[in-house]
Scaffold this active site. Structure first.
Site, PDB file in Angstrom:
ATOM      1  N   SER A 220      -4.178 -21.479  18.116  1.00 16.24           N
ATOM      2  CA  SER A 220      -2.965 -22.164  17.669  1.00 16.24           C
ATOM      3  C   SER A 220      -3.144 -22.704  16.265  1.00 16.24           C
ATOM      4  O   SER A 220      -4.256 -23.057  15.859  1.00 16.24           O
ATOM      5  CB  SER A 220      -2.630 -23.328  18.615  1.00 16.24           C
ATOM      6  OG  SER A 220      -3.523 -24.415  18.413  1.00 16.24           O
ATOM      7  N   ASP A 221      -2.062 -22.782  15.515  1.00 14.02           N
ATOM      8  CA  ASP A 221      -2.097 -23.557  14.289  1.00 14.02           C
ATOM      9  C   ASP A 221      -2.265 -25.028  14.691  1.00 14.02           C
ATOM     10  O   ASP A 221      -1.984 -25.405  15.830  1.00 14.02           O
ATOM     11  CB  ASP A 221      -0.811 -23.346  13.484  1.00 14.02           C
ATOM     12  CG  ASP A 221      -0.998 -23.608  12.005  1.00 14.02           C
ATOM     13  OD1 ASP A 221      -2.018 -24.227  11.640  1.00 14.02           O
ATOM     14  OD2 ASP A 221      -0.140 -23.208  11.217  1.00 14.02           O
ATOM     15  N   SER A 222      -2.736 -25.835  13.772  1.00 19.43           N
ATOM     16  CA  SER A 222      -3.088 -27.212  14.121  1.00 19.43           C
ATOM     17  C   SER A 222      -1.884 -27.977  14.672  1.00 19.43           C
ATOM     18  O   SER A 222      -0.843 -28.064  14.020  1.00 19.43           O
ATOM     19  CB  SER A 222      -3.641 -27.935  12.892  1.00 19.43           C
ATOM     20  OG  SER A 222      -4.051 -29.230  13.225  1.00 19.43           O
TER      21      SER A 222
ATOM     22  N   SER B 111      -1.241 -18.424  16.220  1.00 21.83           N
ATOM     23  CA  SER B 111       0.154 -18.628  16.624  1.00 21.83           C
ATOM     24  C   SER B 111       0.750 -19.773  15.811  1.00 21.83           C
ATOM     25  O   SER B 111       0.084 -20.771  15.536  1.00 21.83           O
ATOM     26  CB  SER B 111       0.241 -18.944  18.116  1.00 21.83           C
ATOM     27  OG  SER B 111      -0.373 -20.186  18.414  1.00 21.83           O
TER      28      SER B 111
END
Length: 242
Positions: A187-189, A154
Site C-alpha cells: 500500500s501507499d503510506s 496500490s
C-alpha cells in the site's frame, strides 16, 4: 539475519531519479526519448542503493500525467501512455539488474484527482472505463508483462467509489489474473487507514484491514509500528472473519 526471528530486515527507499548520483527528474528523462539511457541511469541508481543497504525501491512512477495542475507531474514520464510504458520497462530492468526490487506506482487511476488537487482531496478521478483501461492502465499492463517487476504499490484514491487498495477487481482480477503479476502488492503510506478515515467504506480500521487483505494487499505501509497492522490481522483470523 541477526534479527530476533532470523528474518532479514527489508529496507525500502524512493529511488526515482538517482540515489547518490542525481539524474534529471523523470519528466526530463522522458524528454530524451532514450530508453537505453534511462535503463543505464536506473542501473547505476540501484547499484548505489544496494551498496547502501537498500533492497527495495518504490520506483518507477508510471502514472499518466495529463492535468498540469497536479503537483506531482514532475515525477512522471509525461502524458503519453506508450512512452511511459517504454521507459517504465527499461527503468524496471535497470533496477532489478542489480538485485534490487522495483515497485510500480501508483496503481491505479492516481494521477488525475478532482481539480488536480492533492493531499486529502486525492480522490474521485474523473476517468471513464474505456479511458481507464486504454490509457491509465496501459503502462502497468505492459510493464508487468514485459519487465516482471517484483512489486506494485496500490494507490490512495478510489475509482467509481471503491478505494483501489480495497478493490479485489484492481488488486486480484486485473493485476494477477489478467496481467499475470506474481509479486507483492504494497500500500501507499496510510492507504489502508484511508479506507476507514477518508473513503468511509469501512466502519472501523479493523474492518479496513479485512477488506484490503481480501482484496489482495500483501504489505501495509505507514509510519507506525508493525503491530498496528499485525494485531488486527491476528484477531480477524482468530475470530474467523478472515
Amino acid at each position: 539475519e541477526e534479527s530476533r526471528l532470523g528474518i532479514p530486515i527489508l529496507f525500502g527507499h524512493d529511488v526515482i531519479h538517482g540515489f547518490r548520483t542525481t539524474y534529471p527528474i523523470s519528466l526530463a528523462q522522458a524528454c530524451s526519448w532514450n530508453p537505453a539511457l534511462v535503463e543505464k541511469a536506473a542501473g547505476v541508481a540501484a547499484q548505489e542503493a544496494r551498496m547502501s543497504g537498500v533492497d527495495w525501491t518504490f520506483s518507477p512512477m508510471i502514472d499518466v500525467a495529463r492535468d498540469p495542475r497536479w503537483g506531482r507531474v514532475v515525477e512522471c514520464y509525461g502524458e503519453d501512455p506508450f512512452l511511459i510504458a517504454e521507459l517504465g520497462v527499461e527503468m524496471v530492468r535497470g533496477i532489478q539488474s542489480q538485485g534490487v526490487a522495483s515497485t510500480l506506482k501508483h496503481y491505479a487511476a492516481y494521477s488525475v484527482p478532482k481539480g488536480g488537487r492533492d493531499g486529502n482531496c486525492r480522490t474521485d478521478p474523473h476517468i471513464a472505463p474505456r479511458e481507464l483501461h486504454q490509457m491509465y492502465l496501459y503502462p502497468f499492463r505492459r510493464v508487468i508483462r514485459e519487465a516482471r517487476p517484483m512489486g506494485v504499490m496500490s494507490s490512495y484514491n478510489d475509482w467509481d467509489g471503491v478505494p483501489v487498495t480495497a478493490s479485489r477487481y484492481f488488486l486480484t482480477d486485473l493485476l494477477r489474473h489478467e496481467y499475470g503479476f506474481d509479486g507483492y502488492v504494497v500500500s501507499d503510506s496510510e492507504a489502508v487507514e484511508y479506507v476507514h478515515t477518508k473513503h468511509a467504506v469501512a466502519e472501523t480500521y479493523e474492518e479496513a484491514v479485512r477488506q484490503v487483505l481480501e482484496a489482495g494487499l500483501n504489505v501495509r505501509t505507514n509510519f507506525s509500528p508493525p503491530a498496528r497492522f499485525i494485531l488486527p490481522v491476528r484477531e480477524l483470523v482468530e475470530e474467523g472473519r478472515l
